[in-house]
Design a protein around this motif. Structure first.
Motif, mmCIF file in Angstrom:
data_model
loop_
_atom_site.group_PDB
_atom_site.id
_atom_site.type_symbol
_atom_site.label_atom_id
_atom_site.label_comp_id
_atom_site.label_asym_id
_atom_site.label_seq_id
_atom_site.Cartn_x
_atom_site.Cartn_y
_atom_site.Cartn_z
ATOM 1 N N TYR A 143 3.897 4.702 -5.812
ATOM 2 C CA TYR A 143 3.141 3.810 -6.687
ATOM 3 C C TYR A 143 3.327 4.184 -8.157
ATOM 4 O O TYR A 143 3.661 3.330 -8.988
ATOM 5 C CB TYR A 143 1.658 3.839 -6.317
ATOM 6 C CG TYR A 143 0.848 2.811 -7.055
ATOM 7 C CD1 TYR A 143 0.778 1.506 -6.599
ATOM 8 C CD2 TYR A 143 0.157 3.137 -8.220
ATOM 9 C CE1 TYR A 143 0.039 0.549 -7.283
ATOM 10 C CE2 TYR A 143 -0.576 2.196 -8.908
ATOM 11 C CZ TYR A 143 -0.638 0.903 -8.427
ATOM 12 O OH TYR A 143 -1.353 -0.042 -9.116
ATOM 13 N N ARG A 186 -5.768 1.783 -9.145
ATOM 14 C CA ARG A 186 -4.720 0.771 -8.980
ATOM 15 C C ARG A 186 -4.950 -0.388 -9.944
ATOM 16 O O ARG A 186 -4.016 -0.852 -10.585
ATOM 17 C CB ARG A 186 -4.691 0.256 -7.547
ATOM 18 C CG ARG A 186 -4.069 1.215 -6.571
ATOM 19 C CD ARG A 186 -3.990 0.583 -5.181
ATOM 20 N NE ARG A 186 -3.497 1.523 -4.221
ATOM 21 C CZ ARG A 186 -2.210 1.642 -3.893
ATOM 22 N NH1 ARG A 186 -1.318 0.861 -4.436
ATOM 23 N NH2 ARG A 186 -1.828 2.536 -3.014
ATOM 24 N N TRP A 205 3.455 13.840 -9.441
ATOM 25 C CA TRP A 205 3.837 13.489 -8.069
ATOM 26 C C TRP A 205 5.328 13.699 -7.852
ATOM 27 O O TRP A 205 5.752 14.143 -6.783
ATOM 28 C CB TRP A 205 3.466 12.047 -7.758
ATOM 29 C CG TRP A 205 2.035 11.867 -7.412
ATOM 30 C CD1 TRP A 205 1.054 11.372 -8.208
ATOM 31 C CD2 TRP A 205 1.404 12.208 -6.177
ATOM 32 N NE1 TRP A 205 -0.141 11.380 -7.548
ATOM 33 C CE2 TRP A 205 0.041 11.888 -6.291
ATOM 34 C CE3 TRP A 205 1.858 12.758 -4.988
ATOM 35 C CZ2 TRP A 205 -0.866 12.086 -5.267
ATOM 36 C CZ3 TRP A 205 0.957 12.951 -3.958
ATOM 37 C CH2 TRP A 205 -0.386 12.628 -4.104
ATOM 38 N N SER A 264 2.551 4.927 -1.126
ATOM 39 C CA SER A 264 1.999 6.263 -1.350
ATOM 40 C C SER A 264 1.824 6.456 -2.852
ATOM 41 O O SER A 264 2.459 5.775 -3.661
ATOM 42 C CB SER A 264 2.966 7.316 -0.788
ATOM 43 O OG SER A 264 4.138 7.366 -1.581
ATOM 44 N N PRO A 265 0.966 7.396 -3.242
ATOM 45 C CA PRO A 265 0.774 7.638 -4.679
ATOM 46 C C PRO A 265 2.078 7.978 -5.396
ATOM 47 O O PRO A 265 2.304 7.532 -6.515
ATOM 48 C CB PRO A 265 -0.204 8.812 -4.717
ATOM 49 C CG PRO A 265 -0.954 8.715 -3.438
ATOM 50 C CD PRO A 265 0.032 8.189 -2.438
ATOM 51 N N GLY A 280 -5.507 12.307 -1.961
ATOM 52 C CA GLY A 280 -4.157 11.943 -1.549
ATOM 53 C C GLY A 280 -3.883 10.459 -1.607
ATOM 54 O O GLY A 280 -2.764 10.037 -1.378
ATOM 55 N N ARG A 281 -4.898 9.657 -1.884
ATOM 56 C CA ARG A 281 -4.710 8.211 -1.996
ATOM 57 C C ARG A 281 -5.195 7.760 -3.358
ATOM 58 O O ARG A 281 -6.043 8.382 -3.976
ATOM 59 C CB ARG A 281 -5.504 7.484 -0.916
ATOM 60 C CG ARG A 281 -4.976 7.820 0.489
ATOM 61 C CD ARG A 281 -5.606 7.033 1.572
ATOM 62 N NE ARG A 281 -5.133 5.788 2.075
ATOM 63 C CZ ARG A 281 -3.885 5.353 2.233
ATOM 64 N NH1 ARG A 281 -2.905 6.063 1.778
ATOM 65 N NH2 ARG A 281 -3.608 4.224 2.805
ATOM 66 N N ILE A 282 -4.654 6.652 -3.779
ATOM 67 C CA ILE A 282 -5.054 6.095 -5.071
ATOM 68 C C ILE A 282 -6.238 5.173 -4.844
ATOM 69 O O ILE A 282 -6.197 4.295 -3.981
ATOM 70 C CB ILE A 282 -3.899 5.305 -5.711
ATOM 71 C CG1 ILE A 282 -2.679 6.199 -5.857
ATOM 72 C CG2 ILE A 282 -4.304 4.746 -7.061
ATOM 73 C CD1 ILE A 282 -1.437 5.448 -6.256
ATOM 74 N N SER A 283 -7.269 5.362 -5.619
ATOM 75 C CA SER A 283 -8.451 4.519 -5.472
ATOM 76 C C SER A 283 -8.144 3.108 -5.963
ATOM 77 O O SER A 283 -7.271 2.909 -6.811
ATOM 78 C CB SER A 283 -9.618 5.098 -6.263
ATOM 79 O OG SER A 283 -9.375 4.961 -7.647
ATOM 80 N N ASP A 303 0.865 -1.183 0.000
ATOM 81 C CA ASP A 303 0.000 0.000 0.000
ATOM 82 C C ASP A 303 0.900 1.230 0.000
ATOM 83 O O ASP A 303 0.991 1.957 0.981
ATOM 84 C CB ASP A 303 -0.927 -0.025 1.210
ATOM 85 C CG ASP A 303 -2.011 1.032 1.114
ATOM 86 O OD1 ASP A 303 -2.390 1.385 -0.014
ATOM 87 O OD2 ASP A 303 -2.466 1.496 2.165
#
Length: 144
Positions: A61, A133, A116, A57-58, A126-129, A55
């Motif tokens: 990722y 993903r 980013w 961070s964006p 702030g998070r990737i859905s 998991d």
């Protein structure tokens, strides 16, 4: 007479030594290329594992996802020996002969990574859905 005989024998020996040296050089070059390919494959596999199970961070990722695309493009280039560090979205799309939709998805992936990476922020959450993903993973897995 003996000197002429041994001089004549030294020519084939010299040719044999040159040929053996040339074959050894080719074997080393092939080995070096095989190690480079193996290292690229190993790095891509490690990053794919991280994308699937971590998991991150964006920022991490998208950085890892774009790196995988670069690695896969370098591997798919065959004998051209493309350096993965110089692969951009267009070169990757050309390497994989992507259609317009896949090119746009790939371009978005690289744009998100740049956003980013260089601005430190992203226009949006702030998070990737999970959907994003899945979309990125599907794009990467469908590349050559």
């Amino acid at each position: 007479m003996r000197r002429a005989f041994w001089a004549a024998q030294s020519l084939p020996l010299a040719a044999l030594l040159v040929f053996a040296g040339w074959k050894i050089r080719l074997a080393r070059l092939d080995d070096r290329e095989a190690r480079r390919i193996s290292a690229l494959q190993h790095e891509a596999a490690q990053l794919m594992h991280k994308l699937r199970h971590d998991d991150a961070s964006p920022r991490e990722y998208y950085s890892e996802a774009s790196r995988i695309v670069r690695l896969k493009a370098a591997l798919a280039s065959g004998n051209r020996g493309i350096d993965p560090n110089v692969v951009d979205a267009e070169k990757a799309a050309d390497t994989f002969k992507l259609d317009t939709e896949a090119r746009d998805r790939l371009r978005r992936l690289f744009e998100q990574n740049d956003e980013w990476q260089y601005s430190g922020t992203h226009n949006g959450p702030g998070r990737i859905s999970p959907e994003n993903r899945r979309d990125v993973l599907e794009l990467i897995e469908n590349l050559g």
